[in-house]
Every structure is written in structure tokens, then in C-alpha cells.
Write an enzyme that holds these catalytic residues in place. Structure first.
Site, PDB file in Angstrom:
ATOM      1  N   ASP A  40     -11.377 -11.415  -0.008  1.00  0.00           N
ATOM      2  CA  ASP A  40     -12.609 -11.630   0.742  1.00  0.00           C
ATOM      3  C   ASP A  40     -13.677 -10.749   0.090  1.00  0.00           C
ATOM      4  O   ASP A  40     -13.364  -9.814  -0.640  1.00  0.00           O
ATOM      5  CB  ASP A  40     -12.474 -11.382   2.251  1.00  0.00           C
ATOM      6  CG  ASP A  40     -11.774 -10.076   2.628  1.00  0.00           C
ATOM      7  OD1 ASP A  40     -11.151 -10.036   3.702  1.00  0.00           O
ATOM      8  OD2 ASP A  40     -11.879  -9.079   1.864  1.00  0.00           O
ATOM      9  N   GLU A  46       0.820  -1.230   0.000  1.00  0.00           N
ATOM     10  CA  GLU A  46       0.000   0.000   0.000  1.00  0.00           C
ATOM     11  C   GLU A  46       0.845   1.267   0.000  1.00  0.00           C
ATOM     12  O   GLU A  46       0.619   2.201   0.768  1.00  0.00           O
ATOM     13  CB  GLU A  46      -0.954  -0.026   1.202  1.00  0.00           C
ATOM     14  CG  GLU A  46      -1.853  -1.250   1.228  1.00  0.00           C
ATOM     15  CD  GLU A  46      -2.734  -1.357   2.466  1.00  0.00           C
ATOM     16  OE1 GLU A  46      -2.847  -0.384   3.220  1.00  0.00           O
ATOM     17  OE2 GLU A  46      -3.316  -2.441   2.673  1.00  0.00           O
ATOM     18  N   ASN A  80       2.234  -4.952  -3.269  1.00  0.00           N
ATOM     19  CA  ASN A  80       0.907  -5.444  -2.911  1.00  0.00           C
ATOM     20  C   ASN A  80       0.010  -4.279  -2.532  1.00  0.00           C
ATOM     21  O   ASN A  80       0.455  -3.363  -1.811  1.00  0.00           O
ATOM     22  CB  ASN A  80       1.049  -6.412  -1.723  1.00  0.00           C
ATOM     23  CG  ASN A  80      -0.252  -7.089  -1.343  1.00  0.00           C
ATOM     24  OD1 ASN A  80      -0.902  -7.697  -2.174  1.00  0.00           O
ATOM     25  ND2 ASN A  80      -0.640  -6.959  -0.078  1.00  0.00           N
ATOM     26  N   HIS A 133      -9.860  -7.192  -1.707  1.00  0.00           N
ATOM     27  CA  HIS A 133     -10.877  -7.026  -0.662  1.00  0.00           C
ATOM     28  C   HIS A 133     -12.108  -6.392  -1.327  1.00  0.00           C
ATOM     29  O   HIS A 133     -12.161  -5.190  -1.552  1.00  0.00           O
ATOM     30  CB  HIS A 133     -10.377  -6.131   0.474  1.00  0.00           C
ATOM     31  CG  HIS A 133      -9.259  -6.707   1.263  1.00  0.00           C
ATOM     32  ND1 HIS A 133      -9.407  -7.836   2.060  1.00  0.00           N
ATOM     33  CD2 HIS A 133      -7.974  -6.339   1.405  1.00  0.00           C
ATOM     34  CE1 HIS A 133      -8.266  -8.118   2.651  1.00  0.00           C
ATOM     35  NE2 HIS A 133      -7.372  -7.234   2.260  1.00  0.00           N
ATOM     36  N   GLU A 157      -5.259 -11.359  -0.855  1.00  0.00           N
ATOM     37  CA  GLU A 157      -6.034 -11.178   0.391  1.00  0.00           C
ATOM     38  C   GLU A 157      -7.542 -11.228   0.123  1.00  0.00           C
ATOM     39  O   GLU A 157      -8.313 -10.460   0.656  1.00  0.00           O
ATOM     40  CB  GLU A 157      -5.675  -9.854   1.068  1.00  0.00           C
ATOM     41  CG  GLU A 157      -4.204  -9.621   1.279  1.00  0.00           C
ATOM     42  CD  GLU A 157      -3.882  -8.326   1.981  1.00  0.00           C
ATOM     43  OE1 GLU A 157      -4.798  -7.706   2.561  1.00  0.00           O
ATOM     44  OE2 GLU A 157      -2.706  -7.916   1.975  1.00  0.00           O
TER      45      GLU A 157
HETATM   46  O1  G3I Z   1      -1.844  -6.945  18.929  1.00  0.00           O
HETATM   47  C1  G3I Z   1      -2.748  -6.028  19.544  1.00  0.00           C
HETATM   48  C2  G3I Z   1      -3.109  -6.536  20.924  1.00  0.00           C
HETATM   49  O2  G3I Z   1      -1.954  -6.556  21.748  1.00  0.00           O
HETATM   50  C3  G3I Z   1      -4.177  -5.655  21.523  1.00  0.00           C
HETATM   51  O3  G3I Z   1      -4.589  -6.178  22.759  1.00  0.00           O
HETATM   52  C4  G3I Z   1      -5.354  -5.540  20.573  1.00  0.00           C
HETATM   53  C5  G3I Z   1      -6.391  -4.587  21.116  1.00  0.00           C
HETATM   54  O4  G3I Z   1      -7.337  -4.356  20.086  1.00  0.00           O
HETATM   55  O5  G3I Z   1      -4.933  -5.031  19.302  1.00  0.00           O
HETATM   56  C6  G3I Z   1      -3.986  -5.891  18.703  1.00  0.00           C
HETATM   57  O6  G3I Z   1      -3.633  -5.305  17.473  1.00  0.00           O
HETATM   58  C7  G3I Z   1      -4.498  -5.655  16.410  1.00  0.00           C
HETATM   59  C8  G3I Z   1      -3.631  -5.971  15.209  1.00  0.00           C
HETATM   60  O7  G3I Z   1      -4.446  -6.292  14.066  1.00  0.00           O
HETATM   61  C9  G3I Z   1      -2.734  -7.172  15.531  1.00  0.00           C
HETATM   62  O8  G3I Z   1      -1.525  -6.989  14.830  1.00  0.00           O
HETATM   63  C10 G3I Z   1      -5.402  -4.472  16.063  1.00  0.00           C
HETATM   64  O9  G3I Z   1      -6.317  -4.278  17.116  1.00  0.00           O
HETATM   65  C11 G3I Z   1      -6.169  -4.763  14.777  1.00  0.00           C
HETATM   66  O10 G3I Z   1      -6.861  -3.597  14.358  1.00  0.00           O
HETATM   67  C12 G3I Z   1      -5.215  -5.166  13.642  1.00  0.00           C
HETATM   68  O11 G3I Z   1      -6.029  -5.470  12.514  1.00  0.00           O
HETATM   69  C13 G3I Z   1      -5.330  -5.969  11.365  1.00  0.00           C
HETATM   70  C14 G3I Z   1      -5.333  -4.900  10.256  1.00  0.00           C
HETATM   71  O12 G3I Z   1      -4.678  -5.442   9.082  1.00  0.00           O
HETATM   72  C15 G3I Z   1      -4.614  -3.659  10.683  1.00  0.00           C
HETATM   73  O13 G3I Z   1      -4.700  -2.719   9.603  1.00  0.00           O
HETATM   74  C16 G3I Z   1      -6.109  -7.169  10.864  1.00  0.00           C
HETATM   75  O14 G3I Z   1      -6.024  -8.222  11.827  1.00  0.00           O
HETATM   76  C17 G3I Z   1      -5.532  -7.654   9.522  1.00  0.00           C
HETATM   77  O15 G3I Z   1      -6.371  -8.654   8.952  1.00  0.00           O
HETATM   78  C18 G3I Z   1      -5.452  -6.501   8.521  1.00  0.00           C
HETATM   79  O16 G3I Z   1      -4.822  -6.984   7.357  1.00  0.00           O
HETATM   80  C19 G3I Z   1      -4.556  -5.985   6.348  1.00  0.00           C
HETATM   81  C20 G3I Z   1      -3.342  -6.441   5.571  1.00  0.00           C
HETATM   82  O17 G3I Z   1      -2.249  -6.611   6.450  1.00  0.00           O
HETATM   83  C21 G3I Z   1      -3.018  -5.454   4.460  1.00  0.00           C
HETATM   84  N1  G3I Z   1      -4.181  -5.312   3.576  1.00  0.00           N
HETATM   85  C22 G3I Z   1      -5.391  -4.870   4.283  1.00  0.00           C
HETATM   86  C23 G3I Z   1      -5.756  -5.874   5.386  1.00  0.00           C
HETATM   87  C24 G3I Z   1      -7.023  -5.450   6.075  1.00  0.00           C
HETATM   88  O18 G3I Z   1      -6.829  -4.244   6.732  1.00  0.00           O
END
Ligand code: G3I
Length: 384
Positions: free
Chosen positions: A287, A169, A220, A256, A285
């Protein structure tokens, strides 16, 4: 690989959906029956994202969960959903935490699966120490931090990652401030080196390639499926990087999708133009989310349309011989990122109880119909 017009396939998918109007309960699934992995042509990896820290740390110490069983049986490739992102793998300047990423790689090894690395340069999910330091970084300081990270992380998994999302991105969208251009504000590393962001991107690819010459190195992004202003910019960036000798080897469309929008029928043409640059392409990715009713459930029409959209993504990949992998961003609704971000849901190919949706069936049928190793496209430079 077989190919057919999208209209023909849509009718076929709709017919299959009509037959399977009710999802196939996991309990009825024959564990020895066909899987996405078993039906995939040999030259295409079917993958899923998985959050190793949450799902796989104990995978070798007890009987597999249903999630782990399906993850191992249905997919030939895994992508760490979060485990290799800076915030998780490099939480402090002198601290690396490989536990989640190691769990994904170990599970993949135990199940004969490939691993996609994700991701080395992104504007999101950076740790606080990066955000704080970036405020005063010179470009040289930013490069030193980034180079250390890339060589450490890629080097640790050298030989175990078949594709890396090296940059993620890095291109803005038409609706962002300043329109389509490199993210030289939001990305802390590109911001520090805003005088020559393309030079920095090229060096990130060089560092990754030196650390793991075997991995295919990708750019990507989302909204990168069809031919549009954003992918035009990526096409120009790819040409610039290749002309400069950077080891860019692939372009990934995150895919997505939402049923609120149409399907971009120019996806295959977009994949073909990147393939004609000599790059691999991938759906990285996938969905397909949708607004849900008061009861939180989709309509039968939405379920059928979702299956057609997954089929459209798969066909765009199957019809371009340079498409190396097709990855869903999680395979069950219970773990999907979507409801936490959008007022939509039902985005994956199985329900939260692992019941296979018509979307799963559409992918399985598409893979079963595909003829391994052939493609309707004549490679560039050869007469048709
Ligand atoms: O790790 C912390 C944890 O310690 C804490 O307690 C918790 C509280 O909410 O947050 C955790 O972090 C989470 C993080 O994923 C884990 O690394 C965040 O809340 C959560 O918002 C974050 O979401 C991820 C998102 O990327 C962030 O932008 C999703 O799981 C993940 O599926 C999503 O994946 C991205 C790709 O990497 C790039 N393309 C878009 C895709 C969707 O956004």
C-alpha cells in the site's frame, strides 16, 4: 515478462494518469472487462488481504456485497489480514477459533483463488495468555507451545495454502534499540530461546514443512524492499538457515510505502539476490500512504505519484522471475489499516466507494504489458 526502464514507465504511467485524472467510478466499470486477476501473467498471483471475520462469514448465505464481488473478480490470491494471527486463531491455551480463517479459505475455494497464510511467529497480535506465560517460559516450554500451534494451524489448512508467512518481522531496524538484529526481546518465543533464536526459527520452518509439504515457506518484513542493513541481515539469516537445512523457500517484502519517502530503486536487485539463493520472492502487503490536506483529500500530484509507486513495486516483481505473488494490503480505502496508525491515508488502489484510482490502472496496465512466462533474467548458472 516485459520490462522497461523505470523512467520510461514513469512517463507512461503519468500519461495514463493524465488521461484518467478522474477515478473510474465503479458504476461505469464493465464487470466483464479486464481485471487484475485476468491480466496477470499465469506465473504471478495478484492478491489482496481480507479480514475474514469481518467480511466473509456470511459470503455463502446471501448475495455478494460489492466488496465481495470485487474481491472475487479482481484477485487470484487472498491473505487473511488478521484471522490466522495468534490473537484471533488461538485466543486461549486450549481454544482455537478457525471461523475467520475458514471463511477466507472457503471464499477462496468458491472463487478459484489461492491463499497466503499469515503468520505463525510474530512479536505482535499475540493473545494475553502468551504474553503472560512468556514471562516465565523456559525455551523448552516456549518451543512446545509454538510447535503445537504451528502443527495445528498449518496442518488444518494443509494443501490449501500456497505460501505461508512463517516468520514475520523477526529482524529489528536500524532505529530500534540495539540496531539491526533478531527481535530477541519483543518476540516472546525468540526471547525465551535467546540462546539460539536461529535454531528456533529453523525448527518453526521444519514444523510447518512437515505439517504442509506443499506450501512455500517465507520470511516476511517491512522496510525489506531494497538493499539495506535490514535486508543484508535477512540475507545472512537466509544463508544460515539454508546451510542448516531449514526448509526456507521465500522472502516477502511487505512494501508498506509512504509518499513522504522516496522509492527504493534497489528493490529489484534485492529481490534478485534472494532469488539467487534459490528462494522465491513476493510483494506481500503493498500500500502507498500519504499525508492528506485539511479536506482529507490528496492532490493530483500525490495521486499520480502513488500510481508510479505501485507501478515500481509491480515492475520489481515482474522483472524477477522468482517473484510468485503481488499482494495489496486491502484494496479499498474504507478498510485500510493506515488511518488508524498514521496521520496519512488514501493508501489503497480504490476509494472507499470502490472507484478505481490511477494506481489501479497502473497495476492493470503493468500486468497487461507483462509477457507471461518470460523474464529478462537468466537463471543463475546458465550463460546469458
Ligand atoms: O479483534 C479486536 C476486537 O475484538 C476489538 O473489539 C477491537 C477494538 O479495537 O480490536 C480488534 O483487534 C484489532 C486487530 O487488528 C484485529 O486482529 C486491533 O484493534 C487492530 O489494531 C489490529 O490491526 C491490525 C494490525 O496488523 C495489528 O498490528 C491490522 O488490521 C492489520 O492490517 C495489520 O497488518 C499488519 C500485518 O499483519 C503485518 N505487517 C504490518 C501490517 C500493518 O500493521
Amino acid at each position: 515478462m516485459s520490462h522497461s526502464t523505470s523512467t520510461t514507465r514513469a512517463a507512461g504511467v503519468a500519461a495514463a494518469v493524465a488521461v484518467l485524472a478522474l477515478a473510474v467510478p465503479a458504476a461505469q466499470a464493465d464487470p466483464s472487462g479486464p481485471t487484475l486477476r485476468s491480466e496477470a501473467p499465469r506465473d504471478l498471483e495478484i492478491g489482496s488481504a481480507v479480514w475474514g471475520q469481518n467480511e466473509l462469514l456470511d459470503h455463502d448465505r446471501k448475495a455478494p456485497t460489492e466488496f465481495q464481488r470485487l474481491l472475487g473478480a479482481e484477485f487470484g490470491s487472498l491473505t487473511p489480514e488478521n484471522d490466522m494471527k495468534w490473537a484471533e486463531i488461538h485466543p486461549e491455551p486450549d481454544v482455537y477459533d478457525f471461523s475467520g480463517a475458514d471463511a477466507v479459505v472457503a471464499f477462496a475455494k468458491a472463487h478459484g483463488q489461492e491463499v497466503r497464510g499469515h503468520t505463525l511467529l510474530w512479536h505482535s497480535q499475540n493473545p494475553q495468555w502468551v504474553t503472560d506465560a512468556a514471562a516465565t517460559w523456559t525455551c523448552a516450554e516456549a518451543r512446545d507451545v509454538l510447535e503445537d500451534h504451528v502443527r495445528t494451524v498449518v496442518g488444518r489448512y494443509a494443501g490449501e495454502i500456497y505460501e505461508w508467512d512463517v516468520v514475520n518481522e523477526v529482524m529489528q531496524d536500524t532505529w530500534d534499540a540495539g540496531g539491526v538484529r533478531l527481535r530477541t526481546e519483543a518476540n516472546p518465543f525468540l526471547a525465551a530461546c535467546s540462546d539460539d533464536p536461529v535454531g528456533l526459527i529453523g525448527d518453526v520452518f521444519r514444523w510447518a514443512h512437515e505439517a504442509d509439504p506443499e506450501a512455500l515457506l517465507f520470511m516476511n518484513d517491512y522496510n525489506a524492499e531494497g538493499v539495506n542493513a535490514k535486508t543484508d541481515a535477512y540475507y545472512a539469516l537466509a544463508q544460515e538457515l539454508l546451510a542448516d537445512g531449514a526448509p526456507l523457500q521465500g522472502f516477502g517484502a511487505q512494501s508498506h510505502l509512504s509518499l513522504q519517502y522516496g522509492f527504493d530503486e534497489s528493490m529489484q536487485a534485492n529481490f534478485e539476490r534472494f532469488a539467487d539463493l534459490g528462494l522465491k520472492v513476493a510483494v506481500t502487503e503493498a500500500d502507498v500512504r500519504m499525508p492528506l490536506g485539511e479536506d482529507g483529500e490528496p492532490t493530483a500530484e500525490q495521486i499520480a505519484l502513488q500510481a508510479e509507486r505501485y507501478d515500481g513495486l509491480l515492475q520489481a516483481c515482474l522483472n524477477v522471475s522468482a517473484c510468485t505473488s503481488f499482494t495489496v494490503w486491502g484494496f479499498d480505502d474504507g478498510r485500510s489499516w493506515v488511518p488508524g496508525v498514521f496521520d496519512e491515508g488514501y493508501a489503497t488502489i480504490m476509494t472507499e466507494d470502490f472507484e478505481k484510482k490511477p494506481s489501479y490502472v497502473a497495476l492493470l496496465d503493468g500486468l497487461t504489458d507483462a509477457t507471461p512466462g518470460t523474464s529478462p533474467r537468466t537463471p543463475p548458472g546458465l550463460s546469458s
